[in-house]
Design a protein around this motif. Structure first.
Motif, PDB file in Angstrom:
ATOM      1  N   PHE A   1       0.921  -1.010   0.064  1.00  0.00           N
ATOM      2  CA  PHE A   1      -0.047  -0.098   0.041  1.00  0.00           C
ATOM      3  C   PHE A   1       0.967   1.234   0.232  1.00  0.00           C
ATOM      4  O   PHE A   1       0.663   2.035  -0.768  1.00  0.00           O
ATOM      5  CB  PHE A   1      -0.962  -0.026   1.223  1.00  0.00           C
TER       6      PHE A   1
ATOM      7  N   GLU B   1       2.564   1.844  -3.303  1.00  0.00           N
ATOM      8  CA  GLU B   1       1.694   2.354  -4.427  1.00  0.00           C
ATOM      9  C   GLU B   1       1.494   3.850  -4.162  1.00  0.00           C
ATOM     10  O   GLU B   1       1.310   4.632  -4.804  1.00  0.00           O
ATOM     11  CB  GLU B   1       0.444   1.642  -4.124  1.00  0.00           C
TER      12      GLU B   1
ATOM     13  N   ASP C   1       4.048  12.100   5.183  1.00  0.00           N
ATOM     14  CA  ASP C   1       3.699  11.845   6.584  1.00  0.00           C
ATOM     15  C   ASP C   1       2.980  10.503   6.659  1.00  0.00           C
ATOM     16  O   ASP C   1       2.431   9.917   5.649  1.00  0.00           O
ATOM     17  CB  ASP C   1       2.649  12.786   7.181  1.00  0.00           C
ATOM     18  N   LEU C   2       3.032   9.822   7.625  1.00  0.00           N
ATOM     19  CA  LEU C   2       2.350   8.437   7.946  1.00  0.00           C
ATOM     20  C   LEU C   2       0.986   8.614   8.351  1.00  0.00           C
ATOM     21  O   LEU C   2       0.145   7.821   8.320  1.00  0.00           O
ATOM     22  CB  LEU C   2       3.269   7.446   8.860  1.00  0.00           C
TER      23      LEU C   2
ATOM     24  N   SER D   1      -2.134  11.655   9.743  1.00  0.00           N
ATOM     25  CA  SER D   1      -2.592  12.919   9.486  1.00  0.00           C
ATOM     26  C   SER D   1      -3.682  13.161  10.265  1.00  0.00           C
ATOM     27  O   SER D   1      -4.105  14.382  10.235  1.00  0.00           O
ATOM     28  CB  SER D   1      -2.998  13.021   7.815  1.00  0.00           C
TER      29      SER D   1
ATOM     30  N   HIS E   1      -8.647   3.463  -5.846  1.00  0.00           N
ATOM     31  CA  HIS E   1      -7.453   2.654  -5.025  1.00  0.00           C
ATOM     32  C   HIS E   1      -7.015   3.696  -3.985  1.00  0.00           C
ATOM     33  O   HIS E   1      -7.220   4.664  -4.085  1.00  0.00           O
ATOM     34  CB  HIS E   1      -6.377   1.932  -5.867  1.00  0.00           C
ATOM     35  N   GLY E   2      -6.149   3.185  -3.135  1.00  0.00           N
ATOM     36  CA  GLY E   2      -5.658   3.969  -1.852  1.00  0.00           C
ATOM     37  C   GLY E   2      -5.248   5.304  -2.421  1.00  0.00           C
ATOM     38  O   GLY E   2      -5.483   6.533  -1.922  1.00  0.00           O
ATOM     39  N   TYR E   3      -3.994   5.394  -3.235  1.00  0.00           N
ATOM     40  CA  TYR E   3      -3.403   6.373  -3.744  1.00  0.00           C
ATOM     41  C   TYR E   3      -4.517   7.561  -4.471  1.00  0.00           C
ATOM     42  O   TYR E   3      -4.269   8.693  -4.336  1.00  0.00           O
ATOM     43  CB  TYR E   3      -2.387   6.173  -4.690  1.00  0.00           C
TER      44      TYR E   3
ATOM     45  N   MET F   1      -6.208   9.393  -1.943  1.00  0.00           N
ATOM     46  CA  MET F   1      -5.401  10.698  -1.266  1.00  0.00           C
ATOM     47  C   MET F   1      -5.500  11.902  -2.241  1.00  0.00           C
ATOM     48  O   MET F   1      -5.468  12.887  -1.569  1.00  0.00           O
ATOM     49  CB  MET F   1      -3.945   9.971  -1.146  1.00  0.00           C
TER      50      MET F   1
ATOM     51  N   LEU G   1      -4.677  13.295   3.446  1.00  0.00           N
ATOM     52  CA  LEU G   1      -4.521  11.881   3.955  1.00  0.00           C
ATOM     53  C   LEU G   1      -3.176  11.476   3.910  1.00  0.00           C
ATOM     54  O   LEU G   1      -2.371  11.397   2.856  1.00  0.00           O
ATOM     55  CB  LEU G   1      -5.479  11.141   3.356  1.00  0.00           C
ATOM     56  N   ALA G   2      -2.709  10.853   5.290  1.00  0.00           N
ATOM     57  CA  ALA G   2      -1.229  10.385   5.209  1.00  0.00           C
ATOM     58  C   ALA G   2      -1.542   8.985   4.880  1.00  0.00           C
ATOM     59  O   ALA G   2      -2.558   8.460   5.267  1.00  0.00           O
ATOM     60  CB  ALA G   2      -0.186  10.744   6.337  1.00  0.00           C
ATOM     61  N   ALA G   3      -0.581   8.193   4.355  1.00  0.00           N
ATOM     62  CA  ALA G   3      -0.850   6.855   3.914  1.00  0.00           C
ATOM     63  C   ALA G   3      -1.310   5.919   5.185  1.00  0.00           C
ATOM     64  O   ALA G   3      -2.199   4.979   4.960  1.00  0.00           O
ATOM     65  CB  ALA G   3       0.178   6.446   3.221  1.00  0.00           C
TER      66      ALA G   3
ATOM     67  N   LEU H   1      -4.887   6.523   6.329  1.00  0.00           N
ATOM     68  CA  LEU H   1      -5.525   6.084   5.420  1.00  0.00           C
ATOM     69  C   LEU H   1      -5.781   4.523   5.376  1.00  0.00           C
ATOM     70  O   LEU H   1      -6.971   3.984   5.287  1.00  0.00           O
ATOM     71  CB  LEU H   1      -5.224   6.509   3.772  1.00  0.00           C
TER      72      LEU H   1
ATOM     73  N   ARG I   1      -3.763  -3.704  -7.897  1.00  0.00           N
ATOM     74  CA  ARG I   1      -4.230  -2.602  -7.166  1.00  0.00           C
ATOM     75  C   ARG I   1      -5.524  -2.873  -6.648  1.00  0.00           C
ATOM     76  O   ARG I   1      -6.539  -3.245  -7.505  1.00  0.00           O
ATOM     77  CB  ARG I   1      -3.949  -1.415  -7.992  1.00  0.00           C
ATOM     78  N   LYS I   2      -5.848  -2.660  -5.587  1.00  0.00           N
ATOM     79  CA  LYS I   2      -7.031  -2.805  -4.889  1.00  0.00           C
ATOM     80  C   LYS I   2      -8.033  -1.726  -4.837  1.00  0.00           C
ATOM     81  O   LYS I   2      -7.405  -0.632  -4.539  1.00  0.00           O
ATOM     82  CB  LYS I   2      -7.017  -3.187  -3.334  1.00  0.00           C
TER      83      LYS I   2
END
Lengths: 168, 105
Positions: free
Chosen positions: A66, A69, A94-95, A97, B23-25, B28, B41-43, B46, B70-71
């Motif tokens: 993740f 990506e 940042d990890l 937020s 997907h996740g990115y 964001m 949003l930080a990974a 999220l 990718r999900k």
């Protein structure tokens, strides 16, 4: 490529200082390349081109995927600490937020400290009453230290919770 | 809709971004775009939120595309209903603010 390895110790409650130090190194042109027990290996980079982040998280392959990506690079892990880096030109890195996720990170650290601390306390007590074993005090010392760490983590969590009472 | 607690800003923007499967990115990026760069949003945040929302049944993981691996996440009917109620709640908040402060705004 020019490399250097630095041996440095951080207590578990100093993870923010550790991260700051890794970012200072990156700002000076030393990019974190791999991690070991109290050992950090850096490789020469263009100063200020990377941001480094670390967090405690049980092994989770999906999480690493993740993160990749989203453009982050996986550096490595040391025990339960995981290290990522990302090019500064790819945006802010940042990890966490929001306050909730920062609190749950601290909860994860707290749980691990409690588990290891509790185990050391138990072993220490058992060994203290065992005439054959002599090293019970070592476990008791570890337990004390881990409980101190737990207190520090709890303090950080409390100040975040106060903040959350007013806003996210 | 009394009794439904307010959503956090992160949850709100995640649900809003999933108006269309992403997907996740993508979530964001969409959040940053929708909020004009204000909400990022930080990974790690999220990732945790997506797992929680899946557990709650507000979103689902779509069949993973074999090629991209990718999900993609998608809003469920329940998630959509919660999002709509939240927008109504936010409208009420804004309306009350405007009513009280009126010309000061």
């Amino acid at each position: 490529m020019e490399r250097k390895t630095i041996t440095k110790w951080f207590w578990v409650w100093q993870f923010e200082q550790e991260e700051d130090w890794l970012n200072e190194m990156a700002a000076e042109g030393w990019l974190l390349e791999s991690v070991g027990f109290c050992r950090y290996t850096f490789v020469r980079c263009e100063p200020g081109t990377y941001t480094v982040r670390t967090e405690m998280r049980p092994y989770d392959d999906q999480y690493v995927k993740f993160m990749e990506e989203t453009g982050a690079e996986y550096v490595g892990r040391m025990m339960m600490w995981i290290y990522f880096r990302k090019k500064t030109e790819d945006g802010v890195f940042d990890l966490y937020s929001d306050i909730d996720s920062r609190i749950s990170h601290l909860d994860r650290i707290g749980k691990v400290l409690l588990a290891i601390g509790g185990a050391n306390l138990l072993i220490g007590l058992v060994n203290s009453f065992n005439p054959v074993a002599r090293a019970g005090w070592v476990n008791l010392l570890c337990a004390t230290l881990l409980m101190y760490g737990l207190g520090r983590i709890h303090g950080k969590k409390e100040s975040l919770e106060k903040e959350r009472a007013l806003h996210e | 809709m009394p009794g439904i607690p307010a959503l956090t800003e992160s949850t709100y923007y995640i649900l809003l971004s999933l108006h269309r499967p992403r997907h996740g990115y993508g979530i964001m990026q969409q959040t940053e775009e929708l909020s004009g760069g204000r909400v990022r949003l930080a990974a790690g945040t999220l990732y945790g939120a997506l797992n929680t929302l899946c557990d709650k049944g507000w979103i689902v993981l779509k069949t993973v595309d074999e090629d991209s691996r990718r999900k993609e996440y998608q809003l469920t009917d329940k998630g959509r209903e919660i999002l709509i109620n939240e927008v109504k709640r936010l409208k009420e908040l804004a309306r009350n603010g405007e009513m009280v402060l009126g010309e000061e705004l």
